[in-house]
Design a protein around this motif. Structure first.
Motif, mmCIF file in Angstrom:
data_model
loop_
_atom_site.group_PDB
_atom_site.id
_atom_site.type_symbol
_atom_site.label_atom_id
_atom_site.label_comp_id
_atom_site.label_asym_id
_atom_site.label_seq_id
_atom_site.Cartn_x
_atom_site.Cartn_y
_atom_site.Cartn_z
ATOM 1 N N ALA A 1 0.866 -1.179 0.000
ATOM 2 C CA ALA A 1 0.000 0.000 0.000
ATOM 3 C C ALA A 1 0.904 1.231 0.000
ATOM 4 C CB ALA A 1 -0.892 -0.005 1.242
ATOM 5 N N ILE A 2 0.628 2.158 -0.905
ATOM 6 C CA ILE A 2 1.451 3.360 -1.023
ATOM 7 C C ILE A 2 0.628 4.533 -0.512
ATOM 8 C CG2 ILE A 2 2.918 4.728 -2.566
ATOM 9 C CD1 ILE A 2 3.553 1.721 -2.824
ATOM 10 N N ALA A 3 1.110 5.199 0.521
ATOM 11 C CA ALA A 3 0.405 6.359 1.069
ATOM 12 C C ALA A 3 0.904 7.606 0.362
ATOM 13 C CB ALA A 3 0.662 6.461 2.578
ATOM 14 N N VAL B 1 -1.834 -0.928 -4.062
ATOM 15 C CA VAL B 1 -2.825 0.149 -4.024
ATOM 16 C C VAL B 1 -2.116 1.466 -3.708
ATOM 17 C CG1 VAL B 1 -3.392 -0.266 -1.565
ATOM 18 C CG2 VAL B 1 -5.043 0.913 -3.040
ATOM 19 N N VAL B 2 -2.530 2.520 -4.406
ATOM 20 C CA VAL B 2 -2.072 3.879 -4.087
ATOM 21 C C VAL B 2 -3.245 4.589 -3.427
ATOM 22 C CG1 VAL B 2 -1.347 6.104 -5.036
ATOM 23 C CG2 VAL B 2 -0.429 3.976 -5.998
ATOM 24 N N GLU C 1 -4.172 -0.411 -8.199
ATOM 25 C CA GLU C 1 -5.475 0.178 -7.890
ATOM 26 C C GLU C 1 -5.252 1.560 -7.278
ATOM 27 O OE1 GLU C 1 -8.177 -2.714 -6.271
ATOM 28 O OE2 GLU C 1 -9.138 -1.134 -5.071
ATOM 29 N N PHE C 2 -6.002 2.556 -7.719
ATOM 30 C CA PHE C 2 -5.881 3.907 -7.165
ATOM 31 C C PHE C 2 -7.124 4.214 -6.336
ATOM 32 C CE2 PHE C 2 -2.793 4.103 -10.536
ATOM 33 C CZ PHE C 2 -1.805 4.948 -10.032
ATOM 34 N N GLN C 3 -6.924 4.549 -5.074
ATOM 35 C CA GLN C 3 -8.019 5.005 -4.222
ATOM 36 C C GLN C 3 -7.793 6.491 -3.999
ATOM 37 O OE1 GLN C 3 -10.572 3.273 -3.387
ATOM 38 N NE2 GLN C 3 -9.889 1.166 -3.814
ATOM 39 N N THR C 4 -8.526 7.332 -4.738
ATOM 40 C CA THR C 4 -8.368 8.778 -4.586
ATOM 41 C C THR C 4 -9.439 9.323 -3.639
ATOM 42 O OG1 THR C 4 -9.698 9.122 -6.551
ATOM 43 C CG2 THR C 4 -7.315 9.077 -6.866
ATOM 44 N N GLN C 5 -9.317 10.588 -3.279
ATOM 45 C CA GLN C 5 -10.222 11.223 -2.298
ATOM 46 C C GLN C 5 -10.293 10.358 -1.040
ATOM 47 O OE1 GLN C 5 -11.100 14.166 -3.314
ATOM 48 N NE2 GLN C 5 -10.435 13.760 -5.411
ATOM 49 N N VAL D 1 4.365 1.920 2.047
ATOM 50 C CA VAL D 1 5.383 2.915 1.688
ATOM 51 C C VAL D 1 4.812 4.297 1.964
ATOM 52 C CG1 VAL D 1 6.826 3.846 -0.159
ATOM 53 C CG2 VAL D 1 6.260 1.398 -0.152
ATOM 54 N N ILE D 2 5.521 5.075 2.773
ATOM 55 C CA ILE D 2 5.096 6.459 3.027
ATOM 56 C C ILE D 2 5.709 7.339 1.947
ATOM 57 C CG2 ILE D 2 5.184 8.406 4.621
ATOM 58 C CD1 ILE D 2 5.014 6.552 6.902
ATOM 59 N N ALA D 3 4.833 7.835 1.067
ATOM 60 C CA ALA D 3 5.266 8.704 -0.038
ATOM 61 C C ALA D 3 4.334 9.918 -0.059
ATOM 62 C CB ALA D 3 5.216 7.938 -1.357
ATOM 63 N N ALA D 4 4.171 10.515 1.103
ATOM 64 C CA ALA D 4 3.153 11.563 1.272
ATOM 65 C C ALA D 4 3.756 12.961 1.226
ATOM 66 C CB ALA D 4 2.384 11.324 2.571
ATOM 67 N N GLY D 5 4.888 13.108 0.528
ATOM 68 C CA GLY D 5 5.477 14.430 0.330
ATOM 69 C C GLY D 5 5.679 15.151 1.654
ATOM 70 N N CYS D 6 5.334 16.432 1.686
ATOM 71 C CA CYS D 6 5.625 17.223 2.895
ATOM 72 C C CYS D 6 4.693 16.889 4.051
ATOM 73 C CB CYS D 6 5.608 18.717 2.568
ATOM 74 S SG CYS D 6 3.993 19.298 2.070
ATOM 75 N N TRP D 7 3.731 15.987 3.826
ATOM 76 C CA TRP D 7 2.849 15.545 4.920
ATOM 77 C C TRP D 7 3.331 14.228 5.529
ATOM 78 C CZ3 TRP D 7 1.337 17.489 0.212
ATOM 79 C CH2 TRP D 7 0.670 18.712 0.230
ATOM 80 N N SER D 8 4.471 13.734 5.089
ATOM 81 C CA SER D 8 4.907 12.388 5.495
ATOM 82 C C SER D 8 5.126 12.248 6.988
ATOM 83 C CB SER D 8 6.203 12.006 4.763
ATOM 84 O OG SER D 8 5.969 11.890 3.385
ATOM 85 N N SER D 9 5.768 13.233 7.606
ATOM 86 C CA SER D 9 6.050 13.039 9.035
ATOM 87 C C SER D 9 4.805 13.248 9.872
ATOM 88 C CB SER D 9 7.213 13.916 9.511
ATOM 89 O OG SER D 9 7.055 15.238 9.141
ATOM 90 N N LEU D 10 3.822 14.021 9.360
ATOM 91 C CA LEU D 10 2.557 14.138 10.088
ATOM 92 C C LEU D 10 1.918 12.765 10.190
ATOM 93 C CD1 LEU D 10 0.856 17.303 8.507
ATOM 94 C CD2 LEU D 10 2.271 17.143 10.559
ATOM 95 N N LEU D 11 1.952 12.054 9.057
ATOM 96 C CA LEU D 11 1.346 10.723 9.009
ATOM 97 C C LEU D 11 2.078 9.768 9.952
ATOM 98 C CD1 LEU D 11 -0.642 8.826 7.714
ATOM 99 C CD2 LEU D 11 0.898 8.618 5.762
ATOM 100 N N ALA D 12 3.398 9.815 9.923
ATOM 101 C CA ALA D 12 4.172 8.937 10.806
ATOM 102 C C ALA D 12 3.880 9.283 12.270
ATOM 103 C CB ALA D 12 5.659 9.076 10.503
ATOM 104 N N ASN D 13 3.798 10.561 12.579
ATOM 105 C CA ASN D 13 3.582 10.956 13.978
ATOM 106 C C ASN D 13 2.187 10.593 14.457
ATOM 107 O OD1 ASN D 13 6.139 11.884 13.978
ATOM 108 N ND2 ASN D 13 5.614 14.033 13.668
#
Ligand code: FAD
Ligand code: GLY
Length: 389
Positions: free
Chosen positions: A11-13, A34-35, A175-179, A212-224
Motif C-alpha cells: 500500500a502506497i500512502a 494500491v495507491v 489500484e488507485f483510491q483517490t479522495q 510505503v510512506i510517499a506523502a510528500g511534505c505531509w509524510s512526518s505528520l502521518l508517521a507521527n
C-alpha cells in the motif's frame, strides 16, 4: 462513498510522482498494489514543479545528494521512453540542455566556482563566451558576460509524466483510491517485533504487509499520527511559486538559469519561470510580491519576459527533511514500513532512482544503491551524537 476493505501486497500512502512510480515498478514485478491519495493523483508538489532534471545547475558540491541525482538522471531517457511506450503519452522529455548565465561581477565568481569543481570532477560542463551563448538563445539579456552549458541537464513535463505514470501503473494492475486519506498506520506486535499490517483510511481499512510512506511534505505528520517515533524525522513544506507566460515564436529552447532565477521552455510556446522559497506552513498561495520578484528576475534573463501574457501562476510545497536529503529506506523498528519522501527540490529528477531503490528494497530486502546517507534512521543516529539537524 463506499467503504473499502481489501488485502494488498503493498500500500502506497500518497499519489504524487514518487508514490505512482514506486507503485508502477512493484506492480510490474507482480505485486498487488494500491495507491491511496487524499485528493487527486499528482496535484501537489508533483504538479507544481518545473520538471528540470538538472543536478549540475543546482548542486553546490559533489555530495551524496549530487551523486544520487546524477545516477537518476542517467536513468531518465530510458524511464521516459518506457513510460511513453506503455502509456502512449508523450512526456515532453527534452535534451537541449541547460545554460547558466553570468550577468554581473558576483555572478562571475559564482560561475567560476561552479566551473572549477565541476570541470575538475570531469563532469560534462562547457564554458561559452557571450556570442556563443547568444547564438544558442538570441533572446538572452545583452548584459550577458559568459555562460556555462550543461549539455546533460535535461527536462521533462512533470504534469504529463504523472499522467503517464498513472496510466502505466493502472495497466500493470495498480489500484488507485483517490479522495481517500490515510489516517493512521496499522501496526501489530511488541517493541522489537513490530510489523506493519496496513493502514486506516477515511474509507475503511486496507491490509498490507508493506506500506510505503510517499506523502510528500505531509509524510512526518502521518508517521507521527501513528506513533512511529522516528526521532527528528520531520519533513517540512518549503513553499515555491511559479509564473508561466505565453511566448510566441521564436521560442527559447534551453532551460536558462541565472544566479537568481530559472526559466523553463515547454513545447507549445509556454515558458515557466521560478521560483521562490519560503516557510509559509502548509498554506499554498501565489503572492503579489512572489510573482513580481519572479517576473523581475526572469526579465533579467529574457528582457521581453515582462511584456508576455501570463498563462498561469501557481505554488507548491517542496518536501524538505531537516538536512535537505531525501528519506529513503526501511524503518528499522517496524517490519514492512518503508519511507520514500523528503525529495525537496529534486523529486522529479529523483523519481526513476527512487522507484528503483524502493522496489528493490521491497522485493529483495536490499538496494543496489548505498542508502546510509538517506536512511530514515540517520536522524536518530545524529540525535544520539548530539548533531540532530
Ligand atoms: P507530492 O507531489 O507532494 O505528493 C504527495 C502526495 O501525498 C500528495 O498528492 C498528497 O495529497 C498525498 N498525501 C499526503 N498526505 C496524505 C494522506 N495522509 N493520505 C493520502 N494521501 C496523502 N523537482 C525537480 O526534480 N525538478 C524541478 O524542476 C522542480 N521544480 C520545483 C518547483 C517548485 C515550485 C516546487 C514546489 C517543487 C519543485 N520540485 C522540482 C520538487 C518536486 O516537485 C518534489 O520534490 C516532488 O514533486 C515530490 O513528489 P512527492 O510525490 O514526494 O510529493
Ligand atoms: N528545483 C527547482 C525548485 O525547486 O524550485
Amino acid at each position: 462513498m463506499s467503504e473499502i476493505h481489501k488485502q494488498f501486497d503493498a500500500a502506497i500512502a500518497g499519489g504524487g510522482i514518487i508514490g505512482c512510480a514506486i507503485a508502477w515498478r512493484l506492480a510490474q514485478a507482480g505485486m498487488r498494489v494500491v495507491v491511496i491519495e487524499r485528493g487527486d493523483i499528482g496535484r501537489e508538489a508533483s504538479h507544481a514543479a518545473g520538471g528540470m532534471l538538472v543536478p549540475l545547475a543546482e548542486a553546490d558540491e559533489a555530495d551524496d545528494l549530487f551523486h544520487l541525482c546524477v545516477a537518476s538522471r542517467a536513468l531518465y531517457a530510458d524511464f521516459a521512453h518506457e513510460l511513453q511506450q506503455v502509456s502512449e503519452i508523450s512526456v515532453g522529455y527534452r535534451t537541449e540542455g541547460t545554460l547558466y548565465l553570468s550577468l554581473s561581477d558576483e555572478d562571475d565568481e559564482e560561475l567560476e566556482r561552479r566551473w572549477q569543481w565541476q570541470h575538475a570532477a570531469g563532469l560534462n560542463v562547457k564554458r561559452l563566451n557571450a556570442d556563443c551563448a547568444r547564438k544558442l538563445e538570441p533572446q538572452i539579456n545583452d548584459k550577458l558576460r559568459w555562460a556555462l552549458k550543461f549539455p546533460d541537464d535535461h527536462q521533462v513535463n512533470n504534469r504529463l509524466l504523472v499522467q503517464a505514470l498513472r496510466i502505466a501503473a493502472q495497466k500493470a494492475g495498480v489500484e488507485f483510491q483517490t479522495q481517500t486519506e490515510v489516517e493512521r498506520l496499522l501496526i501489530e506486535g511488541q517493541a522489537g517485533r513490530k510489523q506493519i499490517v496496513g493502514v486506516q483510511t477515511s474509507r475503511g481499512e486496507i491490509r498490507s504487509q508493506t506500506v510505503v510512506i510517499a506523502a510528500g511534505c505531509w509524510s512526518s505528520l502521518l508517521a507521527n499520527e501513528s506513533d512511529i517515533l522516528l526521532p527528528n524525522l520531520k519533513v517540512e513544506p518549503v513553499h515555491g511559486q511559479m509564473v508561466a507566460v505565453e511566448m510566441p515564436v521564436p521560442p527559447v529552447n534551453h532551460i536558462i538559469y541565472s544566479c537568481r532565477a530559472y526559466v523553463v521552455p515547454r513545447l507549445g510556446g509556454v515558458v515557466i519561470a521560478g521560483s521562490t522559497s519560503d516557510k509559509f506552513g502548509f498554506e499554498k498561495r501565489v503572492t503579489a510580491g512572489g510573482a513580481a520578484s519572479i517576473i523581475e528576475r526572469a526579465q533579467e534573463i529574457l528582457p521581453g519576459f515582462g511584456d508576455l501574457a501570463i498563462r498561469e501562476t501557481w505554488s507548491g510545497l517542496r518536501p524538505r527533511a531537516g538536512d535537505g536529503l531525501p528519506v529513503l529506506g526501511a524503518d528499522d523498528s517496524v517490519a514492512g514500513l518503508v519511507y520514500a519522501t523528503g525529495h525537496y527540490r529534486n523529486g522529479i529528477l529523483l523519481t526513476p532512482i527512487t522507484a528503483k531503490i524502493i522496489s528493490e528494497l521491497v522485493l529483495k530486502g536490499e538496494s543496489s544503491v548505498q542508502l546510509s546517507p538517506f536512511s530514515p534512521q540517520r536522524f536518530a543516529r545524529l540525535q544520539a551524537a548530539g548533531q540532530a539537524p
